[in-house]
Design an enzyme around this catalytic site. Structure first.
Site, short mmCIF file in Angstrom:
data_model
loop_
_atom_site.label_atom_id
_atom_site.label_comp_id
_atom_site.label_asym_id
_atom_site.label_seq_id
_atom_site.Cartn_x
_atom_site.Cartn_y
_atom_site.Cartn_z
N VAL A 202 110.83 68.32 -33.29
CA VAL A 202 110.17 67.74 -34.48
C VAL A 202 110.15 68.72 -35.66
O VAL A 202 109.97 68.31 -36.80
CB VAL A 202 108.72 67.27 -34.19
CG1 VAL A 202 108.70 66.13 -33.19
CG2 VAL A 202 107.82 68.42 -33.78
N ASN B 156 102.27 63.46 -32.02
CA ASN B 156 101.46 64.16 -31.01
C ASN B 156 101.97 65.56 -30.69
O ASN B 156 101.18 66.41 -30.27
CB ASN B 156 101.43 63.30 -29.73
CG ASN B 156 100.92 64.07 -28.54
OD1 ASN B 156 99.71 64.29 -28.40
ND2 ASN B 156 101.82 64.54 -27.68
N SER C 90 92.90 67.98 -34.35
CA SER C 90 92.10 68.63 -33.31
C SER C 90 90.70 68.90 -33.84
O SER C 90 90.51 69.11 -35.05
CB SER C 90 92.73 69.96 -32.91
OG SER C 90 91.81 70.74 -32.16
N TYR D 33 96.97 77.62 -35.80
CA TYR D 33 96.77 76.31 -35.17
C TYR D 33 95.74 75.49 -35.95
O TYR D 33 95.95 74.33 -36.27
CB TYR D 33 96.32 76.53 -33.72
CG TYR D 33 96.12 75.25 -32.92
CD1 TYR D 33 97.21 74.52 -32.46
CD2 TYR D 33 94.84 74.78 -32.63
CE1 TYR D 33 97.03 73.36 -31.71
CE2 TYR D 33 94.65 73.62 -31.89
CZ TYR D 33 95.75 72.91 -31.43
OH TYR D 33 95.56 71.76 -30.71
N VAL D 34 94.63 76.14 -36.27
CA VAL D 34 93.56 75.44 -36.99
C VAL D 34 94.05 75.00 -38.37
O VAL D 34 93.80 73.86 -38.80
CB VAL D 34 92.30 76.34 -37.12
CG1 VAL D 34 91.30 75.74 -38.08
CG2 VAL D 34 91.67 76.58 -35.75
P1 NAP Z 1 100.95 70.06 -23.93
O1 NAP Z 1 100.47 69.62 -22.59
O2 NAP Z 1 101.25 71.50 -24.18
O3 NAP Z 1 102.25 69.18 -24.34
C1 NAP Z 1 102.90 69.42 -25.55
C2 NAP Z 1 103.95 68.38 -25.79
O4 NAP Z 1 104.56 68.63 -27.07
C3 NAP Z 1 105.05 68.42 -24.76
O5 NAP Z 1 105.46 67.09 -24.51
C4 NAP Z 1 106.16 69.19 -25.48
O6 NAP Z 1 107.47 68.84 -25.06
C5 NAP Z 1 105.95 68.71 -26.90
N1 NAP Z 1 106.54 69.59 -27.91
C6 NAP Z 1 106.21 70.89 -28.16
N2 NAP Z 1 106.98 71.36 -29.17
C7 NAP Z 1 107.77 70.33 -29.55
C8 NAP Z 1 108.77 70.19 -30.55
N3 NAP Z 1 109.12 71.20 -31.35
N4 NAP Z 1 109.41 68.99 -30.67
C9 NAP Z 1 109.09 67.95 -29.86
N5 NAP Z 1 108.14 68.03 -28.90
C10 NAP Z 1 107.50 69.21 -28.75
O7 NAP Z 1 99.92 69.64 -25.08
P2 NAP Z 1 98.68 68.63 -25.04
O8 NAP Z 1 97.48 69.37 -24.62
O9 NAP Z 1 99.07 67.36 -24.36
O10 NAP Z 1 98.52 68.37 -26.61
C11 NAP Z 1 99.15 67.29 -27.29
C12 NAP Z 1 98.67 67.29 -28.74
O11 NAP Z 1 97.24 67.18 -28.76
C13 NAP Z 1 98.99 68.57 -29.49
O12 NAP Z 1 99.31 68.28 -30.83
C14 NAP Z 1 97.69 69.36 -29.43
O13 NAP Z 1 97.59 70.29 -30.47
C15 NAP Z 1 96.69 68.24 -29.52
N6 NAP Z 1 95.38 68.57 -29.00
C16 NAP Z 1 95.20 68.94 -27.70
C17 NAP Z 1 93.93 69.24 -27.22
C18 NAP Z 1 93.70 69.64 -25.81
O14 NAP Z 1 92.54 70.00 -25.49
N7 NAP Z 1 94.66 69.60 -24.92
C19 NAP Z 1 92.84 69.16 -28.10
C20 NAP Z 1 93.03 68.78 -29.41
C21 NAP Z 1 94.32 68.47 -29.86
P3 NAP Z 1 108.22 69.62 -23.80
O15 NAP Z 1 107.62 69.01 -22.55
O16 NAP Z 1 109.65 69.27 -23.96
O17 NAP Z 1 107.90 71.07 -23.94
#
Ligand code: NAP
Length: 251
Positions: free
Chosen positions: A68, A94, A146, A159-160
């Site tokens: 992305v 996402n 977030s 990140y923030v």
């Molecule tokens: P995660 O488990 O680390 O998964 C990240 C996802 O993003 C994976 O599918 C990864 O693909 C994909 N990704 C990373 N870099 C990418 C790129 N350059 N192009 C396309 N895809 C990419 O993260 P998560 O916890 O599910 O978080 C998902 C979203 O929610 C994020 O934006 C995160 O900041 C936000 N968020 C999370 C939390 C939390 O507590 N977990 C809280 C608030 C917000 P690959 O599998 O191919 O690596």
């Protein structure tokens, strides 16, 4: 009465759909009737697992690889989806990463890589789908911000900043696209159990657990249900909003 949480016939693109929250969103949208394109960056196996999970619910899904953070790759990937599916009705921005550390230790690249994926990526994807949504005079865009984009967090400056930027992007885009029947909203999850939060030190996890009024981290499925609502016809009068899902951690 028809269930307006059904999104039969809609085409959805979920960036970062291979794992964590993106996987749960992909499954929820597929289960509700959409054809889901599961985007990923490096983990093809996990993306195929998400596709299989979507299909197990009786839904339709396909994996699509692009970074992305690369404008040309986003344009090519989204053109491919539009050619194959005839358009895109739902975009879930996402995909996200974090490079944490105290500001004095962060490198230029920690900042720029985080911005490139989290903020530039959402911009590239939204721009690429806007034309097809405007032509169709309907669309749903949900940006994954977030809780820390609202309340700040030490050790997470890039990140923030990227997540706060997404809130501004959401509001400007919502105003720009509203007259075409397209809604744009941001959601701000608190601590959700995924690979991203598994990487947190145990001490930090315990400290947050004590501060969360509901006394637990959220699940990706709980976030996915909110996204499904915002992607459905049920949310037709909601745009430009920042919707928290955080167990009461930030009010
Ligand atoms: P995660 O488990 O680390 O998964 C990240 C996802 O993003 C994976 O599918 C990864 O693909 C994909 N990704 C990373 N870099 C990418 C790129 N350059 N192009 C396309 N895809 C990419 O993260 P998560 O916890 O599910 O978080 C998902 C979203 O929610 C994020 O934006 C995160 O900041 C936000 N968020 C999370 C939390 C939390 O507590 N977990 C809280 C608030 C917000 P690959 O599998 O191919 O690596």
């Amino acid at each position: 009465m028809t269930n307006q949480l059904r999104i039969e016939g809609r085409v959805a693109l979920v960036t970062g759909g291979s794992r964590g929250i993106g996987r749960a969103i992909s499954v929820a949208l597929a289960q509700a009737g959409a054809t889901v394109w599961v985007n990923y960056q490096s983990n093809a196996g996990a993306a195929e697992e998400t596709v299989a999970l979507c299909e197990q619910t009786g839904g339709k899904a396909r994996a699509i690889h692009f970074n992305v953070g690369e404008s040309a790759a986003v344009d090519a990937g989204i053109s491919h989806v539009i050619e194959e599916s005839g358009g895109i009705d739902i975009l879930i921005n996402n995909a996200g990463i974090s490079h944490d550390g105290l500001v004095i230790r962060l490198k230029d690249e920690d900042w720029s890589r985080t911005m490139r994926v989290n903020l530039d990526g959402a911009f590239y994807c939204a721009r690429a789908v806007a034309k097809t949504m405007m032509k169709a005079r309907r669309g749903r865009i949900v940006n994954m911000s977030s809780i820390v984009g609202e309340m700040g967090n030490p050790g997470q400056v890039p990140y923030v900043a990227s997540k706060a930027g997404l809130i501004g992007l959401t509001k400007a885009l919502a105003k720009e696209l509203a007259s075409r029947g397209i809604t744009v909203n941001a959601i701000t999850p608190g601590f959700i159990d995924t690979d991203m939060t598994a990487a947190l030190p145990e001490k930090v996890r315990e400290q947050y657990l004590q501060e969360i009024p509901l006394g637990r981290f959220g699940s990706p499925d709980e976030v996915a249900q909110l996204v499904l609502f915002l992607a459905s016809d049920m949310s037709s009068y909601i745009t430009g909003q920042v919707v928290g899902i955080n167990g009461g951690l930030y009010m």
